[in-house]
Design a protein around this motif. Sequence first.
Motif, PDB file in Angstrom:
ATOM      1  N   ARG A  34       0.835  -1.201   0.000  1.00 51.10           N
ATOM      2  CA  ARG A  34       0.000   0.000   0.000  1.00 51.10           C
ATOM      3  C   ARG A  34       0.874   1.256   0.000  1.00 51.10           C
ATOM      4  NH1 ARG A  34      -5.067   1.606   3.927  1.00 51.10           N
ATOM      5  NH2 ARG A  34      -5.607   3.496   2.793  1.00 51.10           N
ATOM      6  N   VAL A  35       1.985   1.225   0.735  1.00 48.50           N
ATOM      7  CA  VAL A  35       2.919   2.347   0.719  1.00 48.50           C
ATOM      8  C   VAL A  35       3.465   2.530  -0.696  1.00 48.50           C
ATOM      9  CG1 VAL A  35       5.154   3.189   1.567  1.00 48.50           C
ATOM     10  CG2 VAL A  35       3.515   2.170   3.165  1.00 48.50           C
ATOM     11  N   ASP A  36       3.830   1.416  -1.346  1.00 51.71           N
ATOM     12  CA  ASP A  36       4.341   1.485  -2.722  1.00 51.71           C
ATOM     13  C   ASP A  36       3.301   2.087  -3.661  1.00 51.71           C
ATOM     14  OD1 ASP A  36       6.725   0.345  -1.893  1.00 51.71           O
ATOM     15  OD2 ASP A  36       6.142  -1.684  -2.516  1.00 51.71           O
ATOM     16  N   ALA A  37       2.051   1.683  -3.520  1.00 48.94           N
ATOM     17  CA  ALA A  37       0.981   2.207  -4.370  1.00 48.94           C
ATOM     18  C   ALA A  37       0.774   3.705  -4.117  1.00 48.94           C
ATOM     19  CB  ALA A  37      -0.317   1.437  -4.127  1.00 48.94           C
ATOM     20  N   PHE A  38       0.854   4.115  -2.856  1.00 46.16           N
ATOM     21  CA  PHE A  38       0.720   5.530  -2.525  1.00 46.16           C
ATOM     22  C   PHE A  38       1.862   6.329  -3.146  1.00 46.16           C
ATOM     23  CE2 PHE A  38       1.725   9.163   0.218  1.00 46.16           C
ATOM     24  CZ  PHE A  38       0.537   9.872   0.113  1.00 46.16           C
ATOM     25  N   LEU A  39       3.085   5.853  -2.987  1.00 45.43           N
ATOM     26  CA  LEU A  39       4.227   6.549  -3.582  1.00 45.43           C
ATOM     27  C   LEU A  39       4.079   6.648  -5.091  1.00 45.43           C
ATOM     28  CD1 LEU A  39       7.363   5.346  -1.600  1.00 45.43           C
ATOM     29  CD2 LEU A  39       6.563   7.687  -1.903  1.00 45.43           C
ATOM     30  N   GLU A  40       3.623   5.595  -5.729  1.00 52.68           N
ATOM     31  CA  GLU A  40       3.409   5.607  -7.176  1.00 52.68           C
ATOM     32  C   GLU A  40       2.369   6.658  -7.552  1.00 52.68           C
ATOM     33  OE1 GLU A  40       3.877   4.785 -11.116  1.00 52.68           O
ATOM     34  OE2 GLU A  40       5.083   3.976  -9.485  1.00 52.68           O
ATOM     35  N   SER A  41       1.294   6.742  -6.770  1.00 52.49           N
ATOM     36  CA  SER A  41       0.228   7.684  -7.098  1.00 52.49           C
ATOM     37  C   SER A  41       0.681   9.129  -6.925  1.00 52.49           C
ATOM     38  CB  SER A  41      -1.023   7.408  -6.264  1.00 52.49           C
ATOM     39  OG  SER A  41      -0.824   7.778  -4.921  1.00 52.49           O
ATOM     40  N   VAL A  42       1.433   9.441  -5.863  1.00 54.08           N
ATOM     41  CA  VAL A  42       1.859  10.833  -5.670  1.00 54.08           C
ATOM     42  C   VAL A  42       2.985  11.207  -6.628  1.00 54.08           C
ATOM     43  CG1 VAL A  42       1.084  10.951  -3.275  1.00 54.08           C
ATOM     44  CG2 VAL A  42       3.459  10.379  -3.760  1.00 54.08           C
ATOM     45  N   ALA A  43       3.791  10.235  -7.025  1.00 49.60           N
ATOM     46  CA  ALA A  43       4.884  10.521  -7.963  1.00 49.60           C
ATOM     47  C   ALA A  43       4.356  10.887  -9.350  1.00 49.60           C
ATOM     48  CB  ALA A  43       5.822   9.324  -8.055  1.00 49.60           C
ATOM     49  N   THR A  44       3.161  10.441  -9.668  1.00 50.86           N
ATOM     50  CA  THR A  44       2.597  10.701 -10.999  1.00 50.86           C
ATOM     51  C   THR A  44       1.431  11.690 -10.968  1.00 50.86           C
ATOM     52  OG1 THR A  44       1.142   8.771 -10.792  1.00 50.86           O
ATOM     53  CG2 THR A  44       3.291   8.433 -11.850  1.00 50.86           C
ATOM     54  N   ASP A  45       1.112  12.240  -9.793  1.00 48.18           N
ATOM     55  CA  ASP A  45      -0.034  13.145  -9.638  1.00 48.18           C
ATOM     56  C   ASP A  45       0.430  14.596  -9.732  1.00 48.18           C
ATOM     57  OD1 ASP A  45      -2.326  14.507  -8.983  1.00 48.18           O
ATOM     58  OD2 ASP A  45      -2.466  13.728  -6.943  1.00 48.18           O
ATOM     59  N   ASP A  46       0.109  15.235 -10.836  1.00 47.13           N
ATOM     60  CA  ASP A  46       0.487  16.633 -11.014  1.00 47.13           C
ATOM     61  C   ASP A  46      -0.496  17.599 -10.361  1.00 47.13           C
ATOM     62  OD1 ASP A  46       2.729  15.913 -12.470  1.00 47.13           O
ATOM     63  OD2 ASP A  46       1.676  16.027 -14.393  1.00 47.13           O
ATOM     64  N   SER A  47      -1.604  17.100  -9.826  1.00 46.87           N
ATOM     65  CA  SER A  47      -2.617  17.978  -9.244  1.00 46.87           C
ATOM     66  C   SER A  47      -2.411  18.202  -7.750  1.00 46.87           C
ATOM     67  CB  SER A  47      -4.014  17.408  -9.483  1.00 46.87           C
ATOM     68  OG  SER A  47      -4.193  16.216  -8.733  1.00 46.87           O
ATOM     69  N   SER A  48      -1.396  17.585  -7.160  1.00 42.93           N
ATOM     70  CA  SER A  48      -1.122  17.791  -5.747  1.00 42.93           C
ATOM     71  C   SER A  48       0.371  17.977  -5.553  1.00 42.93           C
ATOM     72  CB  SER A  48      -1.636  16.620  -4.911  1.00 42.93           C
ATOM     73  OG  SER A  48      -0.935  15.441  -5.235  1.00 42.93           O
ATOM     74  N   SER A  49       0.729  18.479  -4.389  1.00 42.76           N
ATOM     75  CA  SER A  49       2.134  18.656  -4.025  1.00 42.76           C
ATOM     76  C   SER A  49       2.374  17.844  -2.766  1.00 42.76           C
ATOM     77  CB  SER A  49       2.438  20.130  -3.754  1.00 42.76           C
ATOM     78  OG  SER A  49       2.200  20.903  -4.900  1.00 42.76           O
ATOM     79  N   ASN A  50       3.223  16.840  -2.860  1.00 40.01           N
ATOM     80  CA  ASN A  50       3.538  15.970  -1.730  1.00 40.01           C
ATOM     81  C   ASN A  50       5.043  16.012  -1.553  1.00 40.01           C
ATOM     82  OD1 ASN A  50       0.828  14.508  -1.209  1.00 40.01           O
ATOM     83  ND2 ASN A  50       1.113  14.466  -3.419  1.00 40.01           N
ATOM     84  N   LEU A  51       5.478  16.702  -0.511  1.00 43.01           N
ATOM     85  CA  LEU A  51       6.897  16.988  -0.328  1.00 43.01           C
ATOM     86  C   LEU A  51       7.382  16.525   1.037  1.00 43.01           C
ATOM     87  CD1 LEU A  51       6.577  20.654  -1.573  1.00 43.01           C
ATOM     88  CD2 LEU A  51       7.370  18.712  -2.934  1.00 43.01           C
ATOM     89  N   PHE A  52       8.573  15.965   1.054  1.00 44.70           N
ATOM     90  CA  PHE A  52       9.200  15.654   2.335  1.00 44.70           C
ATOM     91  C   PHE A  52       9.948  16.874   2.839  1.00 44.70           C
ATOM     92  CE2 PHE A  52       9.059  11.004   1.249  1.00 44.70           C
ATOM     93  CZ  PHE A  52       8.252  10.658   2.320  1.00 44.70           C
ATOM     94  N   VAL A  53       9.974  17.029   4.147  1.00 45.29           N
ATOM     95  CA  VAL A  53      10.753  18.072   4.797  1.00 45.29           C
ATOM     96  C   VAL A  53      12.101  17.450   5.122  1.00 45.29           C
ATOM     97  CG1 VAL A  53      10.901  19.600   6.807  1.00 45.29           C
ATOM     98  CG2 VAL A  53       8.661  19.091   5.768  1.00 45.29           C
ATOM     99  N   CYS A  54      13.160  18.037   4.584  1.00 41.80           N
ATOM    100  CA  CYS A  54      14.509  17.501   4.759  1.00 41.80           C
ATOM    101  C   CYS A  54      15.429  18.640   5.187  1.00 41.80           C
ATOM    102  CB  CYS A  54      15.027  16.890   3.470  1.00 41.80           C
ATOM    103  SG  CYS A  54      14.006  15.560   2.823  1.00 41.80           S
ATOM    104  N   PRO A  55      15.797  18.703   6.466  1.00 44.12           N
ATOM    105  CA  PRO A  55      16.703  19.768   6.907  1.00 44.12           C
ATOM    106  C   PRO A  55      18.000  19.712   6.095  1.00 44.12           C
ATOM    107  CG  PRO A  55      15.808  18.584   8.784  1.00 44.12           C
ATOM    108  CD  PRO A  55      15.416  17.821   7.554  1.00 44.12           C
ATOM    109  N   SER A  56      18.399  20.827   5.543  1.00 42.45           N
ATOM    110  CA  SER A  56      19.554  20.844   4.648  1.00 42.45           C
ATOM    111  C   SER A  56      20.867  20.590   5.372  1.00 42.45           C
ATOM    112  CB  SER A  56      19.625  22.181   3.911  1.00 42.45           C
ATOM    113  OG  SER A  56      19.782  23.236   4.831  1.00 42.45           O
TER     114      SER A  56
END
Length: 191
Positions: A34-56
């Motif tokens: 299910r995690v894999d399917a979610f990642l696949e869906s957000v990686a190909t979804d141009d209608s949303s922004s799904n971003l990780f917070v990564c301290p530089s």
Amino acid sequence: MERTECDRAALCRVRNEPAFRRTLGFDKPWPGSRVDAFLESVATDDSSSNLFVCPSHERRSDDGRTRSETAGGEDGGSERGSEETVSGAVNLFDVDGTAGTLSYWLFDEYRGRGYATEAVSLLVEHAFEELGLHRVEAEVFDGNDPSRRLLERVGFVGEGVSREARFTGGEFRDVHRFGLLAPEWDGRGEP
């Protein structure tokens, strides 16, 4: 969010730690598929922004340990195989051309450092200035005072409470609803 092992590991942690799941309103653990399917869906979804917070200033080595970067230091994180540390995520979804819904989370060890406030502010700025949205909405479960304070700090206004609107953790929970309009964002900080 991308289809990398680092991103997958972060999402598996969020969806499978019981206390974290309850905070986000997920009752059941997510299997890897299910995690894999979610990642696949957000990686190909141009209608949303799904971003990780990564301290530089932090990097994670192949063994998962985190270390701080120092200018010119030996632990600068530049060796092959290092990935940025995922400390949380910000998401803008249900974007319909005029409005979108904001969500966010941070792992406990990164809270209280301003990362969520900065990430939410940047995504809200993107929503209004780049996407041209008029409204951004967010929800907070009753009792999640740090999340409520974050929204208020960024300029969101409480718009009401949906009583016992979600069933999670074996109980019905109230949901506090917040909204921020583009003109309010432009005028934030002014009396």
